[in-house]
Design an enzyme around this catalytic site. Structure first.
Site, PDB file in Angstrom:
ATOM      1  N   ARG A  18       0.762  -1.287   0.069  1.00 15.01           N
ATOM      2  CA  ARG A  18       0.038   0.083   0.199  1.00 15.01           C
ATOM      3  C   ARG A  18       0.614   1.240  -0.053  1.00 15.01           C
ATOM      4  O   ARG A  18       0.240   2.263  -0.200  1.00 15.01           O
ATOM      5  CB  ARG A  18      -1.039   0.048   1.330  1.00 15.01           C
ATOM      6  CG  ARG A  18      -2.286  -0.639   0.807  1.00 15.01           C
ATOM      7  CD  ARG A  18      -3.281  -0.729   1.977  1.00 15.01           C
ATOM      8  NE  ARG A  18      -3.400   0.751   2.546  1.00 15.01           N
ATOM      9  CZ  ARG A  18      -3.817   1.195   3.700  1.00 15.01           C
ATOM     10  NH1 ARG A  18      -4.248   0.218   4.645  1.00 15.01           N
ATOM     11  NH2 ARG A  18      -4.179   2.425   4.001  1.00 15.01           N
ATOM     12  N   GLN A  77      12.482 -14.748   6.963  1.00 20.99           N
ATOM     13  CA  GLN A  77      11.388 -15.364   6.755  1.00 20.99           C
ATOM     14  C   GLN A  77      11.008 -15.542   5.286  1.00 20.99           C
ATOM     15  O   GLN A  77      10.744 -14.667   4.500  1.00 20.99           O
ATOM     16  CB  GLN A  77      10.243 -14.540   7.412  1.00 20.99           C
ATOM     17  CG  GLN A  77       8.938 -15.443   7.370  1.00 20.99           C
ATOM     18  CD  GLN A  77       7.632 -14.357   7.400  1.00 20.99           C
ATOM     19  OE1 GLN A  77       7.738 -13.238   7.415  1.00 20.99           O
ATOM     20  NE2 GLN A  77       6.446 -15.140   8.075  1.00 20.99           N
TER      21      GLN A  77
HETATM   22  C1  UD1 Z   1      -1.409  -6.736  13.047  1.00 22.36           C
HETATM   23  C2  UD1 Z   1      -2.272  -7.562  13.881  1.00 22.36           C
HETATM   24  C3  UD1 Z   1      -3.847  -6.657  14.436  1.00 22.36           C
HETATM   25  C4  UD1 Z   1      -3.160  -5.419  14.921  1.00 22.36           C
HETATM   26  C5  UD1 Z   1      -2.384  -4.589  14.091  1.00 22.36           C
HETATM   27  C6  UD1 Z   1      -1.977  -3.412  14.548  1.00 22.36           C
HETATM   28  C7  UD1 Z   1      -1.842 -10.008  13.387  1.00 22.36           C
HETATM   29  C8  UD1 Z   1      -2.344 -11.151  12.794  1.00 22.36           C
HETATM   30  N1  UD1 Z   1      -2.608  -9.020  13.287  1.00 22.36           N
HETATM   31  O1  UD1 Z   1      -2.405  -6.571  11.753  1.00 22.36           O
HETATM   32  O2  UD1 Z   1      -4.330  -7.791  15.267  1.00 22.36           O
HETATM   33  O3  UD1 Z   1      -4.435  -4.836  15.120  1.00 22.36           O
HETATM   34  O4  UD1 Z   1      -1.205  -5.384  13.402  1.00 22.36           O
HETATM   35  O5  UD1 Z   1      -0.928  -2.488  13.752  1.00 22.36           O
HETATM   36  O6  UD1 Z   1      -0.870  -9.930  13.905  1.00 22.36           O
HETATM   37  N2  UD1 Z   1       5.007  -9.559   9.087  1.00 22.36           N
HETATM   38  C9  UD1 Z   1       6.031 -10.312   8.890  1.00 22.36           C
HETATM   39  N3  UD1 Z   1       5.859 -11.434   8.141  1.00 22.36           N
HETATM   40  C10 UD1 Z   1       4.570 -11.680   7.766  1.00 22.36           C
HETATM   41  C11 UD1 Z   1       3.303 -10.916   8.125  1.00 22.36           C
HETATM   42  C12 UD1 Z   1       3.712  -9.529   8.652  1.00 22.36           C
HETATM   43  O7  UD1 Z   1       7.196 -10.107   9.071  1.00 22.36           O
HETATM   44  O8  UD1 Z   1       4.275 -13.064   7.304  1.00 22.36           O
HETATM   45  C13 UD1 Z   1       5.367  -8.279   9.741  1.00 22.36           C
HETATM   46  C14 UD1 Z   1       5.089  -6.983   8.720  1.00 22.36           C
HETATM   47  O9  UD1 Z   1       6.191  -6.636   8.141  1.00 22.36           O
HETATM   48  C15 UD1 Z   1       4.691  -5.764   9.982  1.00 22.36           C
HETATM   49  C16 UD1 Z   1       4.055  -6.758  11.049  1.00 22.36           C
HETATM   50  O10 UD1 Z   1       4.583  -7.881  10.806  1.00 22.36           O
HETATM   51  O11 UD1 Z   1       5.701  -5.160  10.413  1.00 22.36           O
HETATM   52  C17 UD1 Z   1       2.684  -6.624  10.969  1.00 22.36           C
HETATM   53  O12 UD1 Z   1       2.005  -7.269   9.853  1.00 22.36           O
HETATM   54  P1  UD1 Z   1       0.845  -6.468   9.005  1.00 22.36           P
HETATM   55  O13 UD1 Z   1       0.494  -7.403   7.789  1.00 22.36           O
HETATM   56  O14 UD1 Z   1       1.031  -5.082   8.803  1.00 22.36           O
HETATM   57  O15 UD1 Z   1      -0.607  -6.722  10.252  1.00 22.36           O
HETATM   58  P2  UD1 Z   1      -1.760  -5.842  10.600  1.00 22.36           P
HETATM   59  O16 UD1 Z   1      -2.702  -6.501   9.381  1.00 22.36           O
HETATM   60  O17 UD1 Z   1      -1.308  -4.389  10.221  1.00 22.36           O
END
Ligand code: UD1
Ligand code: CA
Length: 450
Positions: A18, A77
């Site tokens: 995004r 990852q």
């Molecule tokens: C996440 C939370 C949500 C919370 C929100 C707050 C989960 C499942 N959901 O959602 O409850 O309200 O943050 O901002 O945790 N990332 C990885 N590997 C992955 C997926 C994500 O490293 O496979 C990292 C992303 O780079 C990011 C963070 O984890 O820094 C959060 O991931 P993102 O996809 O932004 O989660 P949200 O949908 O925002």
């Protein structure tokens, strides 16, 4: 804080689609510093080990982490399969057995060290999981915290939540603390049966409860846990950070009559009684010593401004500009990679690059150091008390000795010894009566006079 040991896992994988940018999301900057570096700075202050999880090909993220916190270990990852899956990429670090495991997101840069410490407190009191909650103005998209009294029962992701659950105002900020002795057992039990077919870290709460363990939530304000998924959210976080930086500067004795127009960098260092006029921009790496005045519309980056020195209005200090005490840099003067000693002045319309200027020297209006020959950069040396006449070009490498004078409009290509005068311009010619002769010749229809 207790003597409990801590491992902080920073999740930084993913491109952040995004953002509509070719740059990985966590390398976007606020206050002139990458998001991931803000998080690492907060983590560093909690005084524990750190593991950072990055995605494939994110070498630049790894480099930014190493610059911010060299001791942090990097884990890969390989596939993006959810936040719990990402945490488990750092399994080897978790297995080392820290008392507390903290999980933070690299896209949440405004979190304060004391909040990280607060989040660990419930673990010392027997909770297996502690979650940071907040009440956002617009909760859409966030996970909801499902409470029973002061016990946290589960976190429901927005996509998986019922209408009743979506009405809950208390949301998951994304930061979580897990007791080290239970962390791997909890994480390994998390499945991917949900709307996104991902391994959600948020499921750690329900899993812990199934294992007979307890979870708790603590709260903080929205500004501290703004997650950044878009350019708009990046700008909002910048505004929050700028407010914090300005408040800290004012608190430290900086004078700003219109602080809301001054743009600071996260590492800007300002002394006491520094005056910053409206509309000044600080890039990274600026130090301003006591009593200096930065006048309106100036732009500073990688520069050192000595005591009592005045810059601008409309001055530009580029990286490597090192100004001593009581220097005067006036309007439309650009300084790059140059040392300007105490009391020297360049008041108007100059470029000073790759130069040393001695104490008390005077650089006249329009002086240019010609530091680049089309291939390489060269240095200019201007001695103490030297006087460079207006509109001179100093063609580097070149040296002007102490107290020497350069006549206005000169092009200086050879050394000017100390105490000498150098004039490098064509001699002025005066032709008496020339205009009168021109008029009489043109009225007679002939050519210009000689
Ligand atoms: C996440 C939370 C949500 C919370 C929100 C707050 C989960 C499942 N959901 O959602 O409850 O309200 O943050 O901002 O945790 N990332 C990885 N590997 C992955 C997926 C994500 O490293 O496979 C990292 C992303 O780079 C990011 C963070 O984890 O820094 C959060 O991931 P993102 O996809 O932004 O989660 P949200 O949908 O925002
Ligand atoms: Ca997010």
């Amino acid at each position: 804080m207790s003597a409990r040991t801590c491992l902080t896992i920073v999740l930084a994988a993913g491109e952040g689609t995004r953002m509509r940018s070719s740059r990985p999301k966590v390398l976007h900057a606020i206050g002139g510093r990458p998001l991931v570096a803000h998080v690492m700075a907060a983590v560093r202050e909690t005084a524990g080990a750190a593991a950072v999880v990055i995605g494939p090909g994110q070498d630049k993220v790894a480099a930014a982490v190493a610059a911010a916190m060299p001791a942090a270990k990097i884990f890969l990852q390989a596939e993006r399969r959810g936040t719990a899956h990402a945490v488990l990429a750092a399994r080897d670090a978790i297995a080392l057995g820290a008392d507390d495991i903290l999980v933070v997101f690299a896209d949440t840069p405004l979190v304060r060290p004391r909040t990280l410490a607060r989040l660990r407190e419930p673990l010392a009191q027997g909770q297996a999981v502690a979650v940071l909650g907040f009440r956002p103005a617009d909760p859409a998209g966030y996970g909801r915290l499902i409470m029973e009294g002061d016990r946290l029962i589960a976190i429901r992701e927005h996509k998986d939540a019922s209408a009743a659950e979506r009405a809950i105002p208390l949301c998951n900020a994304g930061l979580m603390a897990l007791r080290g002795d239970a962390a791997l057992a909890i994480l390994d039990r998390i499945g991917d049966q949900n709307a996104k077919r991902e391994f959600y870290l948020t499921d750690a709460v329900a899993v812990a409860r199934q294992m007979g363990l307890d979870a708790a939530a603590i709260e903080t304000e929205e500004d501290e846990v703004r997650g950044i998924n878009s350019q708009g959210q990046l700008a909002e976080a910048e505004a929050v950070l700028q407010r914090r930086l300005r408040d800290a500067a004012l608190e430290a004795g900086v004078n700003m009559v219109a602080p809301e127009t001054v743009h600071l960098a996260a590492d800007t260092k300002l002394g006491r009684d520094v005056v910053i006029e409206p509309f000044v921009v600080f890039g990274p790496g600026v130090v301003v010593e006591d009593g200096a005045v930065i006048r309106s519309f100036s732009h500073l980056e990688g520069a050192h401004v000595g005591q009592g020195t005045t810059i601008g209005p409309y001055a530009r200090l580029r990286p490597g500009a090192r100004l001593g005490a009581n220097v005067r840099i006036g309007n439309f003067v650009e300084v790059k990679e140059s040392v300007i000693a105490d009391g020297a002045r360049a008041n108007h319309l100059s470029y000073i690059g790759d130069t040393t200027v001695g104490a008390g020297a005077n650089i006249g209006a329009g002086t240019i150091t010609c530091n680049y020959d089309g291939t390489a950069k060269h240095r200019t040396e201007i001695g103490e008390g030297a006087f460079i006449g207006s509109n001179s070009a100093l063609v580097a490498p070149v040296k002007v000795g102490d107290r020497a004078y350069v006549g206005s409009g000169s092009v200086i290509t050879r050394e000017v010894p100390a105490d000498a005068l150098a004039i490098g311009r064509s001699r002025q010619v005066v032709k008496e009566g020339w205009v009168t002769r021109l008029r009489s010749l043109t009225s007679a229809g002939t050519k210009k006079p000689k």
